[in-house]
Enzyme design. Structure first.
Site, PDB file in Angstrom:
ATOM      1  N   GLY A  56       0.920  -1.107  -0.017  1.00 36.80           N
ATOM      2  CA  GLY A  56      -0.168   0.040  -0.016  1.00 36.80           C
ATOM      3  C   GLY A  56       0.859   1.335  -0.053  1.00 36.80           C
ATOM      4  O   GLY A  56       0.643   2.175  -0.592  1.00 36.80           O
ATOM      5  N   ASN A  57       1.983   1.238   0.650  1.00 29.52           N
ATOM      6  CA  ASN A  57       2.887   2.278   0.739  1.00 29.52           C
ATOM      7  C   ASN A  57       3.702   2.669  -0.750  1.00 29.52           C
ATOM      8  O   ASN A  57       4.015   3.722  -0.982  1.00 29.52           O
ATOM      9  CB  ASN A  57       3.995   2.070   1.647  1.00 29.52           C
ATOM     10  CG  ASN A  57       3.683   2.367   3.138  1.00 29.52           C
ATOM     11  OD1 ASN A  57       3.122   3.293   3.446  1.00 29.52           O
ATOM     12  ND2 ASN A  57       3.659   1.197   4.123  1.00 29.52           N
ATOM     13  N   LYS A  85       0.229  -2.377  13.883  1.00 26.57           N
ATOM     14  CA  LYS A  85       0.273  -2.202  12.534  1.00 26.57           C
ATOM     15  C   LYS A  85       0.275  -0.835  12.373  1.00 26.57           C
ATOM     16  O   LYS A  85      -0.839  -0.046  12.592  1.00 26.57           O
ATOM     17  CB  LYS A  85      -0.609  -2.901  11.820  1.00 26.57           C
ATOM     18  CG  LYS A  85      -0.494  -2.831  10.314  1.00 26.57           C
ATOM     19  CD  LYS A  85      -1.245  -3.700   9.468  1.00 26.57           C
ATOM     20  CE  LYS A  85      -1.233  -3.230   8.015  1.00 26.57           C
ATOM     21  NZ  LYS A  85       0.222  -3.119   7.263  1.00 26.57           N
ATOM     22  N   LYS A 117      -0.802  -7.852   4.823  1.00 27.55           N
ATOM     23  CA  LYS A 117      -1.127  -8.441   3.807  1.00 27.55           C
ATOM     24  C   LYS A 117       0.014  -9.258   3.316  1.00 27.55           C
ATOM     25  O   LYS A 117      -0.046 -10.245   2.383  1.00 27.55           O
ATOM     26  CB  LYS A 117      -1.309  -7.192   2.437  1.00 27.55           C
ATOM     27  CG  LYS A 117      -0.164  -6.632   2.300  1.00 27.55           C
ATOM     28  CD  LYS A 117       0.627  -6.946   0.800  1.00 27.55           C
ATOM     29  CE  LYS A 117       1.846  -6.194   0.789  1.00 27.55           C
ATOM     30  NZ  LYS A 117       2.610  -5.602   1.555  1.00 27.55           N
ATOM     31  N   LYS A 134       7.394  -9.350   6.229  1.00 27.98           N
ATOM     32  CA  LYS A 134       7.536  -9.709   4.760  1.00 27.98           C
ATOM     33  C   LYS A 134       8.400 -11.032   4.835  1.00 27.98           C
ATOM     34  O   LYS A 134       8.429 -11.963   4.227  1.00 27.98           O
ATOM     35  CB  LYS A 134       8.120  -8.512   4.178  1.00 27.98           C
ATOM     36  CG  LYS A 134       7.385  -7.497   3.656  1.00 27.98           C
ATOM     37  CD  LYS A 134       8.225  -6.383   2.994  1.00 27.98           C
ATOM     38  CE  LYS A 134       7.053  -4.910   3.056  1.00 27.98           C
ATOM     39  NZ  LYS A 134       5.849  -5.127   2.944  1.00 27.98           N
TER      40      LYS A 134
HETATM   41  P1  ADP Z   1       4.323  -2.073   2.218  1.00 24.47           P
HETATM   42  O1  ADP Z   1       3.371  -1.327   2.153  1.00 24.47           O
HETATM   43  O2  ADP Z   1       5.110  -2.549   1.037  1.00 24.47           O
HETATM   44  O3  ADP Z   1       3.794  -3.237   3.078  1.00 24.47           O
HETATM   45  P2  ADP Z   1       5.808  -1.320   4.934  1.00 24.47           P
HETATM   46  O4  ADP Z   1       5.966   0.075   5.222  1.00 24.47           O
HETATM   47  O5  ADP Z   1       5.046  -2.042   5.455  1.00 24.47           O
HETATM   48  O6  ADP Z   1       5.671  -1.343   3.193  1.00 24.47           O
HETATM   49  O7  ADP Z   1       7.253  -2.100   4.756  1.00 24.47           O
HETATM   50  C1  ADP Z   1       8.227  -1.457   4.022  1.00 24.47           C
HETATM   51  C2  ADP Z   1       9.078  -0.662   4.793  1.00 24.47           C
HETATM   52  O8  ADP Z   1       9.987  -1.430   5.965  1.00 24.47           O
HETATM   53  C3  ADP Z   1      10.024   0.278   3.870  1.00 24.47           C
HETATM   54  O9  ADP Z   1       9.672   1.289   3.618  1.00 24.47           O
HETATM   55  C4  ADP Z   1      11.165   0.603   5.228  1.00 24.47           C
HETATM   56  O10 ADP Z   1      10.982   2.072   5.796  1.00 24.47           O
HETATM   57  C5  ADP Z   1      10.576  -0.627   6.223  1.00 24.47           C
HETATM   58  N1  ADP Z   1      11.939  -1.296   6.928  1.00 24.47           N
HETATM   59  C6  ADP Z   1      12.154  -1.326   8.296  1.00 24.47           C
HETATM   60  N2  ADP Z   1      13.251  -2.197   8.484  1.00 24.47           N
HETATM   61  C7  ADP Z   1      13.569  -2.414   7.119  1.00 24.47           C
HETATM   62  C8  ADP Z   1      14.683  -3.380   6.846  1.00 24.47           C
HETATM   63  N3  ADP Z   1      15.531  -3.953   7.554  1.00 24.47           N
HETATM   64  N4  ADP Z   1      14.841  -3.348   5.496  1.00 24.47           N
HETATM   65  C9  ADP Z   1      14.105  -2.826   4.429  1.00 24.47           C
HETATM   66  N5  ADP Z   1      13.306  -2.197   5.040  1.00 24.47           N
HETATM   67  C10 ADP Z   1      12.685  -1.788   6.220  1.00 24.47           C
HETATM   68 MG    MG Z   2       3.394  -3.569   5.129  1.00 25.13          MG
END
Ligand code: ADP
Ligand code: MG
Length: 309
Positions: free
Chosen positions: A13-14, A131, A210, A272
């Site tokens: 979503g981001n 979350k 998700k 993830k």
């Molecule tokens: P999405 O909407 O794709 O699920 P999230 O915000 O949930 O995105 O997860 C992606 C974010 O995770 C990245 O934008 C980054 O800021 C954050 N993040 C935190 N720790 C890490 C890490 N170790 N490696 C990569 N990204 C990270």
């Molecule tokens: Mg996410």
């Protein structure tokens, strides 16, 4: 003819609202073209399932309704359902245009499916909102907010309850549609969270991650390759620190170790990694965390972070 492999792509979503953008509809449509062009090309070779997040979008809907007292407030589960409609529509119509541009119009069928996901009412997550959703706040704004907030790597954000997905209610329908050759957009925003009471489902105030629901979906419908597309190039060790480094691959045991060492925070990168690990442990062949720009290259094994057994 050999059966096509099934590719599950989880869109963040981001990734639909980039850092620094306010998230207008025009911006979201424009951003979507990047993953959708790649997905359209991949659909010639693979069966495709698309799941998507809704963090920024559902947070914005919550804020919108909190700005208005003239109409009744909607619970979070209804807002999640709204984002399935809104983002499903945006993905579908972008797919439609893209197929036309690429000249593969007429052969591809796609559908967005309202999806419920059962959660356990005794999940400990109900006691601990984790979350992040909605916009980023300053510390001062966050402290004054009438709801729980938490400091994330992006800044202070509102947090909501995020239970584990137990099962996807429409799994049989999704499987059938895939077998019929549809590109299926489902489990949007993690799915509408419901608890089962006898033969009935009741929505709950939560947002399922998700990535975790995508791993559950893969297990329940059968998926070969799982791509998690987000706004960073992959899983990064020492994220945000001077010695940060994008991981190209990690075995299950290495990934477990990095989780223990705290490289991947809950609510963003941790789910993830966990989703990719569960996928490799339960059913899948390949799981890669990559950027929205890198989807095709990740499928080809050229970029992203691959979790291997
Ligand atoms: P999405 O909407 O794709 O699920 P999230 O915000 O949930 O995105 O997860 C992606 C974010 O995770 C990245 O934008 C980054 O800021 C954050 N993040 C935190 N720790 C890490 C890490 N170790 N490696 C990569 N990204 C990270
Ligand atoms: Mg996410």
């Amino acid at each position: 003819m050999k059966k096509k492999e099934t590719l599950l792509i989880a869109l963040g979503g981001n990734a639909l609202i980039h850092k620094g953008q306010t998230g207008t509809v025009e911006e979201q449509f424009e951003n979507l073209r990047v993953p959708v062009r790649q997905i359209a090309r991949l659909s010639e070779k693979y069966r495709i399932i698309i799941t998507h997040g809704n963090g920024p979008q559902v947070g914005n809907l919550l804020l919108q309704q909190e700005c208005c007292d003239a109409v009744p407030k909607l619970p979070l589960e209804i807002l999640v359902a709204q984002t399935q409609g809104q983002i499903g529509y945006m993905i579908e119509s972008t797919l439609d245009t893209t197929f036309m541009e690429l000249g593969i119009n007429g052969r591809q069928h796609f559908i967005s499916l309202i999806t419920y996901v059962v959660v356990d009412e005794n999940d400990p997550a109900f006691q601990n909102p984790s979350k992040p959703i909605g916009p980023v706040y300053t510390e001062k704004q966050a402290n004054a907010a009438p709801y729980p907030t938490r400091k994330t790597v992006k800044g202070y954000r509102r947090v909501v309850v995020s239970p584990e997905p137990v099962t996807i209610v429409e799994k049989r329908e999704i499987k059938k549609l895939i077998d019929m050759g549809f590109i299926v957009i489902c489990c949007g925003g993690g799915g509408i969270p419901v608890i089962r009471e006898g033969r009935e489902f009741h929505g709950v105030d939560a947002v399922i991650d998700k990535d975790l629901v995508s791993a559950k979906l893969a297990e329940e419908v059968g998926v070969d390759i799982f791509i998690i597309a987000t706004d960073v190039p992959g899983a990064i060790l020492n994220y945000g620190k001077p010695k940060e480094k994008v991981l190209r691959s990690a075995s299950l045991s290495q990934a477990e170790q990095y989780l223990k060492e705290g490289h991947f925070p809950p609510g963003s990168m941790r789910p993830k990694i966990e989703a990719a690990m569960r996928f490799i442990q339960t059913c899948g062949k390949r799981a890669v965390i990559t950027s929205i720009q890198g989807i095709e290259d990740a499928v080809a094994g050229k970029t992203g972070t691959e979790i291997i057994s």
